[in-house]
Design a protein around this motif. Structure first.
Motif, PDB file in Angstrom:
ATOM      1  N   LYS A  40       0.859  -1.230  -0.070  1.00 35.82           N
ATOM      2  CA  LYS A  40       0.075  -0.222   0.017  1.00 35.82           C
ATOM      3  C   LYS A  40       0.825   1.232   0.080  1.00 35.82           C
ATOM      4  CE  LYS A  40      -1.816  -1.067   3.862  1.00 35.82           C
ATOM      5  NZ  LYS A  40      -1.394  -2.322   4.282  1.00 35.82           N
ATOM      6  N   SER A  41       1.933   1.421   0.976  1.00 34.34           N
ATOM      7  CA  SER A  41       2.589   2.774   0.930  1.00 34.34           C
ATOM      8  C   SER A  41       3.642   2.513  -0.191  1.00 34.34           C
ATOM      9  CB  SER A  41       3.598   2.623   2.293  1.00 34.34           C
ATOM     10  OG  SER A  41       2.824   2.404   3.438  1.00 34.34           O
ATOM     11  N   THR A  42       4.149   1.576  -0.920  1.00 32.12           N
ATOM     12  CA  THR A  42       4.832   1.528  -1.987  1.00 32.12           C
ATOM     13  C   THR A  42       3.822   2.181  -3.102  1.00 32.12           C
ATOM     14  OG1 THR A  42       6.090  -0.346  -0.984  1.00 32.12           O
ATOM     15  CG2 THR A  42       6.420   0.152  -3.248  1.00 32.12           C
ATOM     16  N   LEU A  82       2.500  11.210   4.341  1.00 29.34           N
ATOM     17  CA  LEU A  82       3.194  10.366   4.478  1.00 29.34           C
ATOM     18  C   LEU A  82       2.939   9.650   5.906  1.00 29.34           C
ATOM     19  CD1 LEU A  82       6.694  11.735   3.686  1.00 29.34           C
ATOM     20  CD2 LEU A  82       5.722   9.854   2.467  1.00 29.34           C
ATOM     21  N   GLU A  83       3.161   8.277   5.965  1.00 32.06           N
ATOM     22  CA  GLU A  83       2.784   7.463   7.298  1.00 32.06           C
ATOM     23  C   GLU A  83       3.817   7.913   8.372  1.00 32.06           C
ATOM     24  OE1 GLU A  83       2.608   2.555   7.571  1.00 32.06           O
ATOM     25  OE2 GLU A  83       4.042   3.297   6.334  1.00 32.06           O
ATOM     26  N   GLY A  84       3.359   7.919   9.527  1.00 28.13           N
ATOM     27  CA  GLY A  84       4.081   8.220  10.496  1.00 28.13           C
ATOM     28  C   GLY A  84       4.332   9.761  11.320  1.00 28.13           C
ATOM     29  N   ILE A 156      -3.172   9.502   1.209  1.00 27.87           N
ATOM     30  CA  ILE A 156      -3.009   9.571   2.590  1.00 27.87           C
ATOM     31  C   ILE A 156      -2.606   8.005   3.006  1.00 27.87           C
ATOM     32  CG2 ILE A 156      -4.397   9.739   4.759  1.00 27.87           C
ATOM     33  CD1 ILE A 156      -6.667  11.496   3.413  1.00 27.87           C
ATOM     34  N   ASP A 157      -1.507   8.184   3.799  1.00 35.53           N
ATOM     35  CA  ASP A 157      -0.943   6.636   4.137  1.00 35.53           C
ATOM     36  C   ASP A 157      -1.307   6.478   5.290  1.00 35.53           C
ATOM     37  OD1 ASP A 157       0.335   4.455   4.053  1.00 35.53           O
ATOM     38  OD2 ASP A 157       2.007   5.048   3.536  1.00 35.53           O
ATOM     39  N   GLU A 158      -2.207   5.622   5.672  1.00 38.23           N
ATOM     40  CA  GLU A 158      -2.916   5.129   7.229  1.00 38.23           C
ATOM     41  C   GLU A 158      -3.296   6.612   7.736  1.00 38.23           C
ATOM     42  OE1 GLU A 158      -2.906   2.304   7.885  1.00 38.23           O
ATOM     43  OE2 GLU A 158      -1.753   1.452   6.530  1.00 38.23           O
ATOM     44  N   LEU A 159      -4.530   6.305   8.291  1.00 36.87           N
ATOM     45  CA  LEU A 159      -5.087   7.382   8.934  1.00 36.87           C
ATOM     46  C   LEU A 159      -5.645   7.154  10.376  1.00 36.87           C
ATOM     47  CD1 LEU A 159      -6.529  10.266   7.961  1.00 36.87           C
ATOM     48  CD2 LEU A 159      -8.539   9.124   7.421  1.00 36.87           C
TER      49      LEU A 159
HETATM   50 MG   LIG Z   1       2.230   1.133   4.705  1.00 37.67          MG
END
Ligand SMILES: [Mg+2]
Ligand SMILES: Nc1ncnc2c1ncn2[C@@H]1O[C@H](COP(=O)(O)OP(=O)(O)OP(=O)(O)O)[C@@H](O)[C@H]1O
Length: 233
Positions: A40-42, A82-84, A156-159
Motif C-alpha cells: 500500500k505505502s509503496t 506520509l505514514e508516521g 493519505i497513508d494510514e489514517l
Molecule cells: Mg504502509
C-alpha cells in the motif's frame, strides 16, 4: 482524474508492486486495503515519485507524470500525507501549517481557513507545540498540512493507526467530507472496516497485486473480504 496503469515498483531486485491499475476520481475517496507488507505505502510512494517505477504509467488529467519528482507532483496538486505523522514537534500547530503552506499558490489564510473549518480542534490548539498533540490530533495536523498546499489530490497513508475507534470513525468522516469539496483522495489503510465504510471505491492488494476492486459497498459484502479483512464469518 489521476490514473495509474500497470504500475510496477521494486526495492532493489525485489519486486513489490506488480501491474497495479486504478483511477482516482475528483470528489471521491478511493481506498487501498491489504495486510502488512502488501504494498500500500509503496503504491502511494511510487505515484508521488518517492519510489522509482519499474514499469507502468501515472497520468494526471490526461498527461503522463510518471517521471515527475515528488516536489513536482506536489506543485501539480498531488499532495502526499506520509505514514508516521511527520511534524516539527517543537513548533506550534500554526507554525507547522504555515511551513507546509510555504510556496503554495493560494494565500495561506485560505488554506488555514479550510484546515480549521475541517478540524476545529486544531484551531483551538493552534498555539500548542505539535509534539504535545494526541495521536488523533497529530493525524489531523498531517492531513491539514496537505490542505494548506492547495492540492487537488491527496494520497493519505494510514489514517487510523494507533488512534481510538471513535477517532478513527471521525477521521473517516472527515476524509469523506474533504472529497465533497472536489478533492480526489487515495487512502491506504490497514483498518479495512473504517476504509470500506468511508470510501466510495476500494482496491484490495495482496503481495503487490490488485486481487479485488469495486464499489466499497460491494466489497463490504464480498465473502473473502468479510472473512479475511472484516472478521465476519
Ligand atoms: Mg504502509
Ligand atoms: N525501503 C524499503 N526497502 C526494502 N523493502 C521495503 C522497503 N519498504 C518496504 N519494503 C518491502 O516492500 C513490501 C511492501 O511494503 P509496504 O510498506 O508498501 O507495505 P504496506 O502494505 O504499506 O504495509 P503496512 O500495512 O505495514 O504499512 C514489504 O515486503 C516490505 O518489506
Amino acid at each position: 482524474m489521476l490514473q495509474v496503469k500497470n504500475l510496477a515498483a521494486s526495492y532493489g531486485a525485489a519486486p513489490v508492486l506488480r501491474g497495479v491499475s486504478l483511477d482516482v476520481e475528483p470528489g471521491s475517496v478511493t481506498a487501498v486495503i491489504g495486510v502488512n507488507g502488501s504494498g500500500k505505502s509503496t503504491l502511494l510512494r511510487a505515484i508521488s515519485g518517492l519510489v522509482p517505477k519499474v514499469a507502468g504509467e501515472v497520468i494526471l488529467d490526461g498527461v503522463s507524470v510518471a517521471r515527475k519528482k515528488p516536489h513536482e507532483m506536489a506543485r501539480l496538486g498531488v499532495a502526499h500525507c506520509l505514514e508516521g505523522r511527520r511534524v516539527f514537534p517543537f513548533m506550534t500547530v500554526l507554525e507547522n501549517l504555515e511551513i507546509a503552506g510555504y510556496g503554495s499558490k493560494a494565500p495561506i489564510e485560505e488554506g488555514l481557513h479550510k484546515a480549521f473549518e475541517l478540524f476545529p480542534i486544531l484551531k483551538q490548539r493552534k498555539k500548542i507545540a505539535a509534539g504535545k498533540l494526541s495521536g488523533g490530533e497529530l493525524q489531523m495536523l498531517c492531513v491539514a498540512q496537505t490542505l494548506v498546499k492547495d492540492c487537488r489530490y491527496i494520497l493519505i497513508d494510514e489514517l487510523t493507526a494507533g488512534v481510538s475507534p471513535l477517532v478513527s470513525q471521525s477521521m473517516g468522516q472527515v476524509v469523506k467530507e474533504l472529497s465533497r469539496s472536489g478533492i480526489g483522495i487515495l487512502w491506504a489503510e490497514q483498518n479495512a472496516e473504517v476504509a470500506l465504510e468511508w470510501s466510495d471505491f476500494c482496491f484490495l492488494l495482496q503481495l503487490g497485486e490488485v486481487v479485488l476492486h469495486g464499489k466499497s459497498e460491494d466489497l463490504m459484502a464480498d465473502d473473502l473480504v468479510k472473512r479475511e479483512y472484516l472478521g465476519i464469518s
